[in-house]
Design a protein around this motif. Structure first.
Motif, PDB file in Angstrom:
ATOM      1  N   ILE A 180       0.848  -1.192   0.000  1.00 17.22           N
ATOM      2  CA  ILE A 180       0.000   0.000   0.000  1.00 17.22           C
ATOM      3  C   ILE A 180       0.888   1.249   0.000  1.00 17.22           C
ATOM      4  O   ILE A 180       0.630   2.219  -0.715  1.00 17.22           O
ATOM      5  CB  ILE A 180      -0.925  -0.015   1.249  1.00 17.22           C
ATOM      6  N   ILE A 183       2.392   1.977  -3.575  1.00 11.86           N
ATOM      7  CA  ILE A 183       1.534   2.324  -4.715  1.00 11.86           C
ATOM      8  C   ILE A 183       1.757   3.768  -5.222  1.00 11.86           C
ATOM      9  O   ILE A 183       2.029   3.959  -6.417  1.00 11.86           O
ATOM     10  CB  ILE A 183       0.050   2.038  -4.367  1.00 11.86           C
ATOM     11  N   ALA A 187       3.496   5.101  -8.927  1.00  9.29           N
ATOM     12  CA  ALA A 187       2.870   6.060  -9.849  1.00  9.29           C
ATOM     13  C   ALA A 187       3.846   7.176 -10.205  1.00  9.29           C
ATOM     14  O   ALA A 187       3.883   7.637 -11.352  1.00  9.29           O
ATOM     15  CB  ALA A 187       1.601   6.624  -9.228  1.00  9.29           C
ATOM     16  N   THR A 188       4.658   7.599  -9.223  1.00  7.73           N
ATOM     17  CA  THR A 188       5.663   8.628  -9.508  1.00  7.73           C
ATOM     18  C   THR A 188       6.636   8.130 -10.572  1.00  7.73           C
ATOM     19  O   THR A 188       6.962   8.853 -11.521  1.00  7.73           O
ATOM     20  CB  THR A 188       6.435   8.972  -8.222  1.00  7.73           C
ATOM     21  N   ASN A 206       2.806   1.260 -14.064  1.00  2.72           N
ATOM     22  CA  ASN A 206       1.382   1.568 -13.926  1.00  2.72           C
ATOM     23  C   ASN A 206       0.640   0.356 -13.349  1.00  2.72           C
ATOM     24  O   ASN A 206      -0.182   0.491 -12.453  1.00  2.72           O
ATOM     25  CB  ASN A 206       0.777   1.950 -15.266  1.00  2.72           C
ATOM     26  N   SER A 209       1.331   0.149  -9.812  1.00  5.79           N
ATOM     27  CA  SER A 209       0.695   1.206  -9.013  1.00  5.79           C
ATOM     28  C   SER A 209      -0.819   1.097  -9.039  1.00  5.79           C
ATOM     29  O   SER A 209      -1.500   1.952  -8.478  1.00  5.79           O
ATOM     30  CB  SER A 209       1.119   2.583  -9.521  1.00  5.79           C
ATOM     31  N   PHE A 210      -1.361   0.086  -9.671  1.00  2.00           N
ATOM     32  CA  PHE A 210      -2.815  -0.110  -9.769  1.00  2.00           C
ATOM     33  C   PHE A 210      -3.505   1.116 -10.377  1.00  2.00           C
ATOM     34  O   PHE A 210      -4.627   1.434 -10.025  1.00  2.00           O
ATOM     35  CB  PHE A 210      -3.426  -0.422  -8.390  1.00  2.00           C
ATOM     36  N   GLY A 211      -2.814   1.801 -11.291  1.00  2.00           N
ATOM     37  CA  GLY A 211      -3.424   2.970 -11.924  1.00  2.00           C
ATOM     38  C   GLY A 211      -3.675   4.110 -10.956  1.00  2.00           C
ATOM     39  O   GLY A 211      -4.687   4.791 -11.029  1.00  2.00           O
ATOM     40  N   TRP A 212      -2.742   4.328 -10.050  1.00  2.00           N
ATOM     41  CA  TRP A 212      -2.894   5.366  -9.011  1.00  2.00           C
ATOM     42  C   TRP A 212      -2.894   6.767  -9.619  1.00  2.00           C
ATOM     43  O   TRP A 212      -2.107   7.064 -10.519  1.00  2.00           O
ATOM     44  CB  TRP A 212      -1.740   5.235  -8.018  1.00  2.00           C
TER      45      TRP A 212
END
Lengths: 464, 175
Positions: A180, A183, A187-188, A206, A209-212
């Motif tokens: 968690i 994530i 994304a960064t 991506n 990052s689960f599309g964060w």
């Protein structure tokens, strides 16, 4: 809201901006691995390969190839198991308990410490799995599944079964907590890859990052999740080594059957965990040039935790010794006399020196703020903690109730080989983590850099 | 034009600017689609008027499920389905069942809550998010305003964003 404290030292030095944080941490993931990384990886893989050969031999021939005998039925396997689980206590302690206590200095070290926790727990789990001999049948022995010969269930009265639940829950929750946290950082890296035009990396990170996106509502939920996970993990951390200690404390073996075991094991676990975090981070901060993020101040604070937990462990040793005499139980008394004076006295005194005396050196400010001294002492502490488990286990077993069955214990190359295997596994996993994952929690550190380092730091106001 | 397609994106340099900006933009009567930040900004939920998360309730309910599941499992297995004499102890006694009950409570609460969070926040590994500005995961705070929901012209909205402290205002259209 941006309050610059005149009392506390900044947590991140070097006047870093938010953008610098993204750059300094992501750079490691984006660049090619360095020469020192390849050398370290090669050594780890060699250790892993040699260990894997030993593990396969044990599985093929059975655990008879270990040095165990009829009297000493538990030795290096359980020693190493408890040692690794203990090491695995620091990560979740740092991220959960220090979060609840609002200790912001956790932010630069929690990511690597949690990764260490997860790998250490995996290493620990290999020992009971291999000790089962036919580990492919272990599902029926360890999990509440009906077995092939009738609905005979696992024994929920056994501390060994509690261990199965404790370790697997601890592993799962720590993994989720760690992930968690990763994530937003994935994304960064994804968005940096978009800017750099690296499509493959953008796609991979991506997915990780689960599309964060980082919308306000998501962040609010995210913080809520982190806080509750911390609240859930806090008793969990304390429960794991408590339950491990019950493997011993609920038995009737002199030297094991003591009520002091749960708190004593938990303190020892935090002690050894922090030592291992220090060993790893002192190397990581130099290799990845993170001296501004993991500062001497962080190292000093961790050393203070080592003094506290080391002293708790020291008091526990002395209490144990005193109670064995004061109880008037002759078996209990002999077990401790044998530890101090018997054939394994050298391991008892190694334990005493490494765990009780050496951490007391950290009372001296010069030593606890010295990188070289901290590095050496952190390794000494972990050697000491290995001896602690060895002393508890082997010295209590090797001279049991019937003197005719008294014996010694010598490890074979397969006992040692399996220990080597876990070192190979641990360092291979840690090096992969350090290369492909951001080793510092960027999102959390970004939330503290402005209040800490952008504004000039001054202490003039203190005298008034 | 349909809603949820055409946006004006205001870029703010730091968390103080975006917090002040939100108040001004909402004061001017604009509806904010969302604000994207590289790190959690304290007070942003109040400024945007977001209700408190109900995830703690979800966690509690999942935890309760874990507790009941663990107790039911142990009592049924060792008490009714196949009672075994182990050291002459009672078939069903609570103290030895506590460790497994505790662990399963924590496990279910944690996993259930995280799964709820993932679903509620639409986090999936196979979807590419709509990116209003890639710098929102680096160092900028990005405020998105839906052009079709506010009944104001592009120029007016742009001016409100600039007055609110946005360092730049860009247009972003999604198909």
């Amino acid at each position: 809201m941006q309050v610059t404290s005149v009392v506390r030292d900044p947590l991140v030095t070097g006047g870093k901006t938010v953008k610098d944080v993204s750059h300094d941490i992501s750079r490691q993931v984006e660049g090619k691995p360095t020469r020192s990384w390849w050398i370290a990886m090669a050594i780890s893989v060699v250790l892993f390969a040699y260990g894997f050969y030993c593990v396969c031999t044990v599985l093929w021939n059975g655990i008879g190839v270990w040095g165990l005998n009829k009297t000493v039925g538990w030795a290096w396997d359980i020693t190493n198991f408890v040692w690794w689980v203990g090491i695995g206590h620091a990560g979740t302690l740092i991220s959960a308990i220090l979060l609840l206590f609002r200790q912001k200095w956790r932010m630069s070290i929690n990511r690597a410490a949690e990764a260490m926790t997860i790998f250490a727990v995996i290493c620990a789990a290999t020992f009971p799995l291999i000790h089962m001999g036919r580990l492919w049948l272990g599902f029926y022995w360890a999990l509440p599944l009906p077995n092939a010969f009738g609905s005979l269930w696992a024994n929920f009265n056994s501390p060994l079964l509690w261990d199965v639940f404790a370790i697997s829950t601890y592993f799962t929750v720590s993994l989720v907590f760690w992930y968690i946290g990763l994530i937003p950082d994935f994304a960064t890296i994804r968005d940096r890859a978009v800017v750099q035009g690296n499509n493959i990396r953008a796609q991979i990170y991506n997915a990780l990052s689960f599309g964060w996106q980082g919308g306000a509502k998501t962040w609010m939920r995210y913080e809520s999740v982190a806080l509750i996970l911390a609240g859930l993990s806090t008793p969990l951390v304390l429960s794991v080594h408590t339950i491990v200690s019950m493997d011993f404390a609920t038995s009737v073996i002199p030297g094991w059957h003591t009520t002091i075991f749960p708190p004593y094991f938990v303190a020892g676990a935090i002690f050894s965990g922090f030592a291992m975090v220090l060993t790893l981070l002192l190397v990581t901060r130099v290799v990845f040039k993170l001296e501004d993020y993991i500062t001497i101040y962080h190292i000093e604070l961790m050393n203070i935790i080592i003094i506290v937990t080391g002293s708790v462990v020291g008091i526990a040793y002395i209490t144990e010794l005193f109670i064995s005499w004061y109880s008037g139980v002759e078996y209990e008394g002999y077990a401790f006399y044998n530890r101090v004076q018997g054939p394994f006295a050298w391991s008892y005194w190694s334990m005493m020196t490494c765990n009780v005396i050496s951490p007391q050196l950290f009372w001296i400010k010069k030593i606890r703020t010295s990188i070289a001294a901290t590095f050496v002492l952190s390794i000494i502490v972990n050697i000491g903690m290995w001896f602690e488990r060895f002393v508890i286990i082997v010295t209590s077993l090797h001279r049991d109730y019937i003197p005719s069955s008294w014996t010694g214990f010598h490890p074979t190359m397969f006992d040692i080989g399996e220990y080597v295997f876990t070192f190979g596994l641990f360092f291979t996993a840690f090096l992969l983590f350090a290369k492909f994952f951001p080793v510092i929690n960027m999102a959390e550190v970004k939330s503290i850099v402005r209040s800490d380092s952008e504004k000039p730091h001054h202490k003039e106001g203190l005298g008034a | 034009m349909d809603a949820d397609k055409n946006f004006l994106v205001g870029v703010f340099d730091d968390e103080d600017a975006v917090l002040k900006g939100i108040k001004k933009v909402r004061g001017a009567g604009l509806k904010i689609h969302d604000v994207f930040s590289p790190f959690p900004v304290h007070g942003i939920d109040d400024a945007l008027g977001i209700k408190k998360s109900r995830l703690p309730i979800a966690a509690f309910l999942f935890g309760l499920t874990g507790t009941s599941l663990a107790l039911t499992m142990q009592i049924w297995m060792l008490g009714y389905d196949w009672p075994m004499i182990i050291g002459g102890k009672n078939f069903v006694s609570l103290p030895p069942f506590i460790p497994v009950t505790f662990e399963l409570t924590v496990l279910l609460a944690a996993l259930g809550m995280v799964a709820t969070f993932m679903i509620a926040s639409n986090l999936k590994p196979y979807s590419w998010p709509r990116q209003f500005d890639v710098r929102s995961t680096d160092d900028k705070h990005v405020m998105a305003i839906d052009l079709d929901l506010n009944g104001k012209s592009k120029a007016e909205i742009s001016q409100i964003l600039k007055d609110a402290g946005a360092s730049e205002v860009n247009e972003k259209n999604f198909e």
